[in-house]
Design a protein around this motif. Structure first.
Motif, mmCIF file in Angstrom:
data_model
loop_
_atom_site.group_PDB
_atom_site.id
_atom_site.type_symbol
_atom_site.label_atom_id
_atom_site.label_comp_id
_atom_site.label_asym_id
_atom_site.label_seq_id
_atom_site.Cartn_x
_atom_site.Cartn_y
_atom_site.Cartn_z
ATOM 1 N N ASP A 213 0.624 -1.676 -0.209
ATOM 2 C CA ASP A 213 -0.105 -0.299 0.033
ATOM 3 C C ASP A 213 0.638 1.622 -0.367
ATOM 4 O O ASP A 213 0.088 2.398 -0.266
ATOM 5 N N ARG B 124 -3.234 -0.680 -6.716
ATOM 6 C CA ARG B 124 -3.592 0.578 -6.663
ATOM 7 C C ARG B 124 -2.876 1.828 -7.086
ATOM 8 O O ARG B 124 -3.306 2.858 -7.195
ATOM 9 N N THR C 128 -6.055 -1.567 -10.042
ATOM 10 C CA THR C 128 -6.968 -2.096 -9.257
ATOM 11 C C THR C 128 -8.308 -1.455 -9.810
ATOM 12 O O THR C 128 -9.107 -2.659 -9.451
ATOM 13 N N GLY D 27 -12.052 4.635 -14.738
ATOM 14 C CA GLY D 27 -12.155 4.955 -13.502
ATOM 15 C C GLY D 27 -13.286 6.895 -14.732
ATOM 16 O O GLY D 27 -12.546 6.380 -16.158
ATOM 17 N N HIS D 28 -13.358 8.233 -14.264
ATOM 18 C CA HIS D 28 -13.904 9.314 -15.044
ATOM 19 C C HIS D 28 -14.140 10.344 -15.381
ATOM 20 O O HIS D 28 -13.800 11.190 -15.671
ATOM 21 N N SER D 29 -12.099 10.285 -14.886
ATOM 22 C CA SER D 29 -11.806 11.090 -14.581
ATOM 23 C C SER D 29 -10.503 12.246 -16.135
ATOM 24 O O SER D 29 -10.951 10.760 -16.463
ATOM 25 N N THR E 2 -7.942 12.196 -16.958
ATOM 26 C CA THR E 2 -6.745 11.572 -17.144
ATOM 27 C C THR E 2 -7.170 10.652 -17.733
ATOM 28 O O THR E 2 -6.759 9.521 -18.765
ATOM 29 N N ASP E 3 -8.259 9.408 -16.976
ATOM 30 C CA ASP E 3 -8.601 8.388 -18.057
ATOM 31 C C ASP E 3 -9.785 8.336 -19.404
ATOM 32 O O ASP E 3 -9.039 7.890 -20.262
ATOM 33 N N GLU E 4 -10.164 9.577 -19.048
ATOM 34 C CA GLU E 4 -10.168 9.583 -21.341
ATOM 35 C C GLU E 4 -9.148 10.264 -21.759
ATOM 36 O O GLU E 4 -9.423 9.979 -23.353
ATOM 37 N N ARG F 227 4.047 4.963 -19.069
ATOM 38 C CA ARG F 227 4.691 6.169 -18.892
ATOM 39 C C ARG F 227 3.976 7.402 -18.696
ATOM 40 O O ARG F 227 4.404 7.698 -17.305
ATOM 41 N N LYS G 208 -1.218 11.430 -13.388
ATOM 42 C CA LYS G 208 -1.069 10.748 -12.314
ATOM 43 C C LYS G 208 -0.647 11.457 -11.358
ATOM 44 O O LYS G 208 -1.082 11.656 -9.863
#
Lengths: 1141, 182
Positions: B30, B66, B104, B108-110, B112-114, B172, B178
């Motif tokens: 973690d 994560r 994990t 998401g829907h942020s 960055t994910d887009e 990368r 992120k």
């Protein structure tokens, strides 16, 4: 997701702090958390982040509670379901759900829309720091609106830095034509390596030559080695012969030495040391046997000397039986006189007590001893007697006291009766029922007073000017007539007003028309009709004159007049339209004047009617005595007058209603007046005084009653007590008699009851002394009996053993000595017997041991031939030593033989003898020296050959087998692989960057309009319309963000004030929040006092923006400014929920 | 062959060096400390159980975590850390660290994910592939001919390489974004 409750169980300076945000349900989910500096606002926000993302390794909020004790929990509403989460600071399993069960991290993380802690902080948890950081990045984004929007939406605070750093890293790896990149450096090194390889490489011919030389050198080396080895073998043979020669000599010598011992055994298993030990053992056994025999002899003699007497031996037992008696006798010698003394003392004590009790001298004191039961009965009787007497005396005393108190009580009663206060008021008040009457009087008085006041006020209302009324005047007019008259008068006045207005307007019209006609006639210079008429009349008269005369004079006179008329007519003709208008105006004027006249007449008629009404009213006024009033004023007055009449009637009705009460009050007052000593008192004062007197009277009567009751009770008590006194007297007498009878029964004449009263306890004492006396007497008798029995027993034993001591104790002692001596002799006898038995056993053992040794000597000697003496241990030892020596020599001969055969590599010793038959030590030494010289020469040849071979090898190795070239080749391969890796690494970065740049551009294109519009809207709202529009301006490949102010001037971010910049950053976050909500991610949005730099109007706008965010999600604003809280309350349509820290 | 006619077989190590592929599952880590712990433990255990005197190892970090982005962002740090731990054992030599981690959380829907989705889409477009091929061809001149032949034996290998590099590069950069905020 929204937060419903946040508990800072142990965090920062909080312990068990709970913030309840409640259920979502309002139109806007906007909360304001208010608290002073250091109240813990930032702590609250941080606690919320800990709940979502866990505690960091270094926790700055662990100052009050230790890090391992920290805990934050909260209720989160996730998709309509409320769940409890608790966060602990442990390394793993630190997220707990309900019932303290550990949850996987994804239980929360999967609902955060992929936001990391840092993302959340920079996007949705704004404070001065994070809002500014994001803002600076926007300012330094050098205009790439795509990056800007993406930065805002993703919460990537420093996107430029990320991309630039990545590009720098890529360029550090490779760049075309650059000399400092990693690839360039590696290539440079590769070039050097390749050059080195080329330098070190050689031709095939040279290599073959070197190889031949090596072959030749190797052959020479092999030959020289062979020659040397042959010489070395020869040298070794000579050396072996030299070693074998003396050994052969030694072998012969040894064989001679053992020639006469051929029949000695090959092996002897006897250790000479064992023989020595055996000899020692035999010597010791011999000596011990001799000593033992002497000892046994002596013991036998001693045992024979001891005499055993059975009688004496039995004496011990008898004496033991007597021993207890002896010890008692011995104690009694000391104790007996003491016991006798105690007996006598007890008797004398008893006599003394008897004397104290009054017994006659010399009587038998033991007769006075009574049982404890009797003593207890006597004591009980005496106590009863005493108690009865005491009770009787007490009763007598109390009766005397009671009589005194009765006398006092009677006196007090009498004195009260003799001095009574004023009486009768109580009855009087009761008769009038003053308690009920007083409030009725108050009610009546109050009601009448109120009516009086109302009446007076009604009368006061009638006052007009200087005219006042002490009593209600008679009014000839009724209110409705007066009101009617007033109404009519008002109507007339109104009509008059209207007529006046109309007249005024008509007069204005007339004036206007007149003015117009004047102006028209002046403008046109039109002669008026009068002028025309005058001119015409003058012409006509002149014409008439001319006609009459027809002279040139008359003609001359007529001609101007004629011309004037003509001129007038000509003018009038020329201005026909004006003339027409003038005519019309004149007609209007006449019309208006006619209407004015009619109107005036009507008005005058109305004025007359009004005056009539007024004069009627004035007549009535003067009748009443009022000044002249207008009809409306008069009507008002009449209405007031009617009210005054009503008030008067009301008052009279009340007076009638309460008359009976007031009459009773008056009668009571008159009855009380002589009794209360007041000069014409009011009813209240009289009642008050009367009540006081009545209270005194009631107290007095209570006292008299109490005194009388007390006397009666005391007299009753006296009577009862006198009866009791007689009963007590009787009881006392009876108990005295019982006591006396009992004493007489027990002691007869010996003791008198009266003396005994004082001390029945002495009887108990007497009894104790008697017990002591009896015990002493018993002990004395027992002791004397013991002494007698002991003397008898010792006497008989003493005479049996011839002891004649006078003291039985001495006799006993002598007897004891005798018995002990007999016992000692017996044990000595037994001990000697044991010793003799042990000695015999030992003797047998020793004899067997000696026999065993002798047998062993014979057995050991058997291995030797008959000729050898082995009869004694010493002879055997000598033979064994010699035998062993023979065996050693035989072994040595065999060993030398083996060495010689081994050394010379032969099979039989005879061959060695033959070989050495012609040799001596000298010849062999000469041969060895010659060989030495040959060998040295051979060694030299061989080392030369080896050197030549090594050189040839080295030369060849330098060409092909050397490590240097191999290393260089290996290095080259490594470098090529490193270049490949660096190039691929570069490509990875490069492709990634290209993708990112392209993707950001597409992201911009996709979201630009929405985001820009949302940002623009929010920014315009925040600045209250000061910045209505956002623009982007191309700047090379990128774009610059500009905000257009109210005057239409575009402004760059750097040119804005700090507050405005913050508003822009906030607008960007609000737009991003809108985007997230549109994508289905709803998360709580925190702001920590970021409005500080906003002016009041913009703070209002910002509060509205937060409310708006609250409509689509959850907005939480933390502040220490009271005014922000008030503004939020003021401007929000849905009241924000205020939480106090 | 022993006295009682039984046959016993035992391994007698004769090599000086052995080559090992080691997989480390970092799913439960973690934080950085936990990851460091697991690396140190793995390397120490490997060094202890070594048959030869020393070993050259290739470390592969796998598992769903994560913290994937953070680990990818700091891959140079992790490489250096692993190399240091290997050196500390005195018997291990680190050849390479390979990162094969998966996330994990669901995508998401942020933003960055887009962005990641857009990047994926672009990388599959023919235009981009063409650019990549041109770039690779240009830069391949920097490599020795035999390396070139090994790296790209045929036409398909070129496409595969371009795809692999683009995918790795995208990851990368995303990792950097992120974890961009310090």
């Amino acid at each position: 997701m929204r937060i419903e409750r946040l508990s800072l169980d142990f965090f920062g300076h909080f312990t068990g702090k709970v913030l309840d945000f409640g259920k979502a349900g309002q139109a806007s989910d906007f909360h304001v958390i208010y608290g002073s500096n250091e109240a813990g606002k930032t702590t609250t926000m941080e606690a919320y982040l800990r709940l979502l993302y866990g505690f960091p390794h270094r926790e700055p909020y662990g100052f009050q509670h230790q890090r391992q004790n920290l805990r934050v929990s909260g209720l989160l509403d996730i998709g309509g379901e409320t769940r409890l989460f608790t966060r602990l600071p442990s390394r793993s399993g630190n997220l707990w759900g309900e019932a303290d069960a550990a949850l996987p991290e994804t239980a929360i993380a999967s609902h955060l829309g992929g936001l990391s802690l840092d993302d959340y902080r920079s996007l949705l948890c704004l404070d001065d720091d994070t809002i500014e950081k994001g803002g600076e990045d926007i300012a330094s984004a050098r205009g790439d609106i795509g990056r800007l929007l993406f930065s805002a939406a993703a919460g990537v605070a420093d996107l430029n830095a990320v991309l630039e750093q990545a590009r720098a890293e890529a360029n550090g790896l490779y760049k075309k034509r650059a000399s400092t990149t990693r690839v360039a450096e590696l290539k440079r090194e590769l070039g050097e390596v390749e050059t080195n390889i080329r330098t070190l490489d050689v031709s095939a011919h040279a290599w073959r030559k070197l190889k031949d030389a090596l072959q030749a050198a190797k052959a020479e080396e092999a030959q020289s080695r062979q020659a040397r080895d042959a010489l070395r073998a020869e040298q070794a043979q000579i050396a072996a012969l030299r070693r074998a020669l003396p050994k052969l000599g030694e072998m012969g010598r040894l064989a001679d030495e053992i020639a006469d011992c051929a029949n000695y055994p090959e092996r002897i298993d006897i250790n000479p040391e064992d023989l020595v030990a055996m000899r020692t053992d035999r010597g010791q056994a011999d000596a011990e046997l001799r000593r033992l025999l002497d000892e046994l002899d002596e013991a036998e003699k001693a045992r024979a000397a001891l005499v055993m007497d059975a009688d004496r031996l039995a004496l011990g037992e008898q004496l033991n039986d007597l021993d207890e008696l002896r010890s008692r006798t011995q104690t009694a010698v000391l104790d007996l006189p003491r016991r006798e003394r105690a007996h006598d003392e007890a008797l004398s004590d008893m006599a003394r007590i008897a004397q104290d009790l009054g017994a006659p001298e010399g009587c038998d004191v033991t007769a006075l001893v009574t049982s404890p039961g009797e003593i207890a009965i006597l004591e009980d009787l005496r106590d009863k007697m005493r108690d009865a007497a005491a009770a009787w005396e007490t009763e007598q005393r109390e009766i005397a006291g009671l009589q005194t108190r009765i006398t006092q009580a009677q006196k007090a009663h009498q004195s009260l009766l003799e001095d009574p206060p004023q009486l009768g008021l109580v009855d009087l008040l009761k008769r009038f029922d003053a308690d009920a009457l007083a409030p009725a009087i108050a009610t009546a008085t109050q009601a009448i007073a109120s009516a009086d006041t109302a009446q007076e006020q009604a009368l006061d209302a009638l006052f007009i000017g200087a005219c006042t009324f002490s009593a209600l005047p008679v009014c000839p007019a009724d209110p409705s007539t007066a009101a009617d008259t007033a109404q009519r008068h008002a109507d007339l006045s109104e009509k008059l007003g209207r007529f006046d207005d109309r007249l005024e307007r008509l007069d204005e019209d007339i004036a206007a028309v007149k003015a117009k006609t004047t102006r028209l006639s002046e403008d046109a210079r039109i002669a008026s009709d009068e002028v025309e008429r005058e001119a015409r009349a003058r012409r006509d008269s002149l014409w008439q004159a001319h006609r009459e005369t027809l002279t040139s004079e008359s003609a001359d006179s007529f001609a101007p007049a004629m011309k004037t008329v003509d001129d007038i007519n000509a003018a009038r003709l020329a201005h026909a339209s004006e003339l027409g208008e003038l005519r019309k105006l004149l007609q209007d004027l006449a019309d208006a004047e006619a209407r004015a006249t009619t109107t005036r007449e009507q008005r005058d008629g109305l004025a007359e009617q009004a005056r009539e009404l007024e004069s009627q009213v004035h007549g009535l006024c003067s009748q009443i005595g009022l000044p002249a009033l207008s009809p409306s004023a008069f009507s008002d007055w009449v209405a007031l007058h009617a009210k005054a009449i009503t008030a008067e009637r009301q008052r009279n009705r009340l007076a009638e209603h309460h008359r009976e009460t007031l009459d009773r009050a008056e009668r009571l007052r008159q009855a009380l007046t002589p009794l209360v000593a007041l000069e014409t008192p009011t009813i209240d004062a009289a009642l008050q005084a009367a009540r006081r007197h009545a209270e005194t009277e009631r107290l007095y009567q209570d006292k008299v009653r109490a005194a009388s009751d007390k006397t009666a009770a005391l007299e009753e008590d006296l009577e009862r007590r006198q009866g009791e006194k007689e009963a007590l007297e009787d009881a006392s007498r009876k108990s005295a008699l019982a006591w006396k009878t009992r004493v007489d029964d027990l002691f007869g004449e010996m003791l008198s009851p009266d003396r005994l009263i004082a001390a029945p306890g002495q009887l108990r004492e007497l009894r104790e002394h008697d017990a002591k006396r009896l015990q002493a007497a018993r002990q004395v008798s027992t002791m004397q009996d013991d002494q007698r029995r002991f003397t008898e027993a010792t006497g008989s034993l003493g005479s049996r053993f011839g002891i004649g001591e006078s003291d039985p104790l001495d006799t006993f002692r002598r007897l004891r000595e005798l018995a002990e001596q007999a016992q000692a002799d017996k044990s000595q006898h037994e001990k000697l017997g044991t010793r003799l038995e042990d000695g015999a056993t030992r003797r047998t053992e020793l004899e067997a041991k000696l026999e065993d040794i002798a047998r062993k000597v014979v057995e050991l000697g058997a291995v030797f031939p008959e000729t050898v003496d082995t009869s004694t241990i010493d002879a055997l030892r000598t033979s064994v030593g010699k035998g062993l020596d023979v065996i050693v020599k035989r072994e040595r001969i065999a060993e030398i033989e083996r060495q010689i055969l081994d050394d010379l590599s032969l099979r039989r010793v005879e061959e060695a003898r033959q070989l050495l038959a012609d040799e001596t030590a000298t010849t062999l030494e000469a041969k060895a020296l010659s060989l030495e010289t040959d060998l040295n020469l051979a060694e030299e040849r061989m080392s030369t050959a080896t050197g030549a071979r090594a050189n040839a090898e080295r030369d060849l190795g330098n060409v092909t087998g050397g490590a240097e070239i191999a290393e260089l080749v290996e290095r080259r391969a490594t470098l090529q692989m490193q270049i490949e890796e660096a190039v691929l690494d570069y490509l990875e970065w490069d492709f990634g960057l290209r993708l990112a740049e392209d993707a950001i551009r597409r992201y911009r294109d996709r979201h630009r309009s929405d985001m820009m519009a949302a940002t623009e809207r929010a920014f315009a709202e925040l600045t209250n319309g000061a910045y209505q529009k956002l623009l982007t301006q191309p700047d090379g490949a990128s774009e610059i963000l500009l905000a257009v102010d109210a005057s239409g001037t575009p402004k760059q971010i750097g040119d804005m004030s700090k507050g405005t910049r913050f508003q822009l950053y906030l607008a960007l976050r609000a737009a991003a929040y809108e985007q997230m909500v549109a994508q289905g991610v709803q998360l709580p949005f925190f702001c920590d006092d970021v409005f500080e730099t906003f002016d009041e109007d913009r703070t209002r706008a910002a509060c509205r923006l937060m409310e708006q965010i609250g409509r689509s999600g959850q907005a939480i604003y933390l502040t220490h400014h009271r005014h922000v809280v008030e503004i939020a309350r003021d401007v929000c349509d849905t009241q924000p929920i205020i939480h106090l820290l | 062959m022993t006295i009682d006619q039984a046959i016993e077989i035992e391994e007698v190590p004769t090599s000086a060096v052995e080559f090992l592929h080691i997989q480390v599952d970092v799913a439960d880590t973690d934080n950085d400390d936990a990851l460091r712990d697991i690396l140190r433990r793995t390397l120490r255990d490997t060094a202890r159980n070594l048959v030869s005197e020393s070993a050259v190892i290739r470390l592969k970090l796998t598992g769903r975590t994560r913290r994937r982005w953070q680990v990818l962002r700091d891959q140079d740090v992790w490489k250096e850390t692993a190399a240091q731990y290997a050196r500390e054992t005195g018997t291990l030599w680190l050849d390479k660290v390979v990162f094969d981690l998966s996330d994990t959380a669901e995508p998401g829907h942020s933003a960055t994910d887009e962005l990641a989705e857009i990047m994926k889409a672009i990388s599959e477009e023919p235009g981009f592939s063409e650019t990549c091929r041109a770039e690779i061809e240009g830069i391949l001149q920097e490599l020795a001919p035999q390396r070139r032949a090994e790296l790209l034996p045929d036409e398909a290998a070129m496409d595969q390489l371009a795809r692999r590099l683009a995918e790795a590069g995208a990851k990368r950069i995303l990792a950097r974004m992120k974890g961009a905020t310090p």
